[in-house]
Design an enzyme around this catalytic site. Structure first.
Site, mmCIF file in Angstrom:
data_model
loop_
_atom_site.group_PDB
_atom_site.id
_atom_site.type_symbol
_atom_site.label_atom_id
_atom_site.label_comp_id
_atom_site.label_asym_id
_atom_site.label_seq_id
_atom_site.Cartn_x
_atom_site.Cartn_y
_atom_site.Cartn_z
ATOM 1 N N HIS A 155 12.699 -15.060 2.836
ATOM 2 C CA HIS A 155 12.745 -14.832 1.378
ATOM 3 C C HIS A 155 11.355 -14.515 0.816
ATOM 4 O O HIS A 155 11.084 -14.768 -0.344
ATOM 5 C CB HIS A 155 13.329 -16.033 0.629
ATOM 6 C CG HIS A 155 14.584 -16.576 1.237
ATOM 7 N ND1 HIS A 155 15.841 -16.176 0.861
ATOM 8 C CD2 HIS A 155 14.775 -17.474 2.247
ATOM 9 C CE1 HIS A 155 16.753 -16.813 1.587
ATOM 10 N NE2 HIS A 155 16.130 -17.603 2.443
ATOM 11 N N SER A 276 -8.717 6.706 -5.150
ATOM 12 C CA SER A 276 -8.042 7.016 -6.408
ATOM 13 C C SER A 276 -8.894 8.024 -7.164
ATOM 14 O O SER A 276 -10.119 8.016 -7.054
ATOM 15 C CB SER A 276 -7.900 5.735 -7.229
ATOM 16 O OG SER A 276 -7.829 6.042 -8.609
ATOM 17 N N LYS A 282 -10.848 1.855 -5.370
ATOM 18 C CA LYS A 282 -9.572 1.816 -4.663
ATOM 19 C C LYS A 282 -9.619 2.233 -3.201
ATOM 20 O O LYS A 282 -10.324 3.150 -2.815
ATOM 21 C CB LYS A 282 -8.558 2.698 -5.385
ATOM 22 C CG LYS A 282 -8.166 2.145 -6.734
ATOM 23 C CD LYS A 282 -7.241 0.958 -6.623
ATOM 24 C CE LYS A 282 -5.839 1.503 -6.579
ATOM 25 N NZ LYS A 282 -4.823 0.527 -6.768
ATOM 26 N N GLU A 289 2.929 3.922 2.276
ATOM 27 C CA GLU A 289 3.854 4.164 1.161
ATOM 28 C C GLU A 289 4.675 5.424 1.413
ATOM 29 O O GLU A 289 5.877 5.475 1.129
ATOM 30 C CB GLU A 289 3.077 4.302 -0.145
ATOM 31 C CG GLU A 289 2.375 3.008 -0.549
ATOM 32 C CD GLU A 289 1.292 3.284 -1.584
ATOM 33 O OE1 GLU A 289 1.634 3.567 -2.732
ATOM 34 O OE2 GLU A 289 0.093 3.230 -1.226
#
Ligand code: ARG
Length: 457
Positions: A155, A276, A282, A289
């Site tokens: 979980h 970024s 970043k 992704e």
């Protein structure tokens, strides 16, 4: 050469040409089409269906076209519809009317089925090779992290401590099953359909086994009607690809989560991250992704192919032309994802300190403390209740359950002795020594087994 309009008086309307042409994408089948045509021409000559001289001219012409295509010198023409007619058209330019004999005892229906099967066989070999590389990367990291302990989650809540190697080897199992699915798919793809003709078979004395042998197939198709209309080998590749992408997406999801400041369990090598355009600080896990994102399009291709097939009466229907773009994109997406993840995993650095720290909070030893009571004769359900209360107390004190004093433990059960304080993260991990468990001894065995399997032993 026009695409087979013998009984048609008018030229094809422009809009129909544009709508029906597949050359923009099925040119990718060119090497397979040439290979298949060469084998077919050789067989026609061997069987005396065309003369040896005709066979030789056709084969030489096809070889020349193969070279033109490889050198990027071939002109693809939309008015010639698809790759099959484009190649035959060029053959006629090169060797004259004898080119027209190549299509003896053949239809584009068995021809395209052959090309697709050759393509998928190749794709399977490439995918299995790439799965292997990712497995090597995973095993390499497992080997380096045999002692690293992190929380295992259910979980997404901390559950019990595990070895990082054990966690990584879970992915190895998934990848092994994936490879198995592709190997299995190969068995049903490895069937040679040429000789099925348009749908009913061929009246010529063909040697189908010869063609199969020339092209490296282990058997010939048993039913011509099935052979020209079946695409389940494509669906099977796409299913195996979808399952593999689902696994890669889970791995990607963990890389993304673990790369966050909140976890900080892993750091991808700079070369495998992106920046970024606005935030200078970043370091983003875009590849992971995208792996997660691209999984959706692979599922899409599977569903498209299943839907494409579900209403088709026997035998060939032009709908089948729609099988190709999804297949090509599936192969490209899966293979590229395997490549990039293999390199990202191989070069990643796991933060053992951070993981160990995370494993020491979150009451990860609660199950072990309950098991301690079980060994002293307390029924497990009762032990569960006692330790639950201990966890509540620890939370109230702002401590981990393992930090409570022996007196605290004993207030909840007289069965606790001083040895309960010997339960540690290490002892918890070591205790799970069943086959398939996270104990260092079990993981060492699994790792040795994995390395043997990767060596092909
Ligand atoms: N381009 C076609 C396809 O991909 C080749 C077969 C065409 N056959 C036909 N009877 N029109 O399916």
């Amino acid at each position: 050469m026009k695409a087979s309009r013998s009984r048609l008086d008018k030229p094809m309307a422009k809009v129909v040409q544009q709508y029906t042409a597949s050359i923009a994408y099925d040119r990718r089948l060119a090497p397979y089409d040439i290979q298949g045509s060469i084998a077919h021409a050789r067989m026609l000559a061997k069987q005396g269906i065309i003369s040896p001289a005709e066979g030789t001219r056709i084969v030489e012409g096809l070889e020349a076209i193969g070279k033109e295509i490889a050198a990027g010198k071939f002109t693809y023409r939309e008015e010639l519809e698809d790759i099959h007619i484009n190649i035959e058209g060029r053959l006629k330019e090169l060797i004259g009317d004898v080119a027209g004999k190549l299509h003896t005892a053949r239809s584009r229906n068995d021809q395209v089925a052959l090309d697709a099967r050759l393509f998928v066989k190749d794709a399977i070999a490439q995918t299995i090779g790439r799965l292997y590389k990712l497995q090597v990367a995973v095993v390499g990291q497992a080997e380096k992290n045999k002692k690293t302990i992190l929380p295992g989650y259910t979980h997404l809540q901390r559950g019990q401590p595990v070895l990082l190697a054990h966690h990584l080897l879970a992915y190895l199992e998934m990848l092994q099953r994936d490879a198995g699915r592709f190997i299995d798919c190969l068995k049903r793809t490895d069937v040679m359909p040429l000789g099925s003709g348009a749908l009913a078979g061929s009246p010529y004395p063909l040697d189908r086994d010869f063609v199969a042998k020339e092209l490296g197939f282990s058997k010939v198709s048993a039913n011509s009607m099935d052979a020209v209309s079946d695409r389940d080998f494509i669906i099977e590749y796409e299913s195996a690809a979808s399952i593999a992408m689902m696994h890669l997406s889970r791995l990607a999801e963990e890389l993304i989560l673990w790369s966050s400041a909140e976890f900080s369990f892993v750091e991808l090598d700079d070369a495998y991250t992106t920046g970024s355009s606005i935030m200078p600080q970043k370091k983003n896990p875009d590849i992971a992704e995208l792996a997660r994102g691209k999984t959706g399009r692979v599922y899409g291709h599977l569903v498209a192919a299943l839907t494409l097939m579900k209403g088709l009466p026997l035998t060939y229907n032009r709908d089948l032309q729609e099988d190709k773009e999804g297949l090509f994109d599936t192969v490209d997406t899966l293979n590229a994802t395997l490549d990039v993840l293999a390199e990202a995993i191989a070069t990643a650095t796991f933060n053992a300190k951070r993981m160990r720290q995370a494993a020491s909070t979150g009451h990860l030893l609660a199950t072990d403390i309950a098991d301690y009571l079980v060994r002293k004769g307390v029924p497990f359900r009762e032990a569960h209740g006692i330790v639950g209360k201990l966890v509540q107390k620890a939370i109230a004190k702002g401590q981990d359950v393992s930090e409570l004093s022996l007196a605290d433990y004993q207030r909840h059960s007289k069965k606790f002795g001083p040895d309960v304080k010997k339960i540690t993260i290490e002892s918890s991990v070591a205790a799970r020594a069943v086959v398939g468990g996270t104990a260092p001894a079990s993981v060492a065995k699994a790792l040795a087994e994995a390395k043997r399997a990767l060596r092909g032993e």
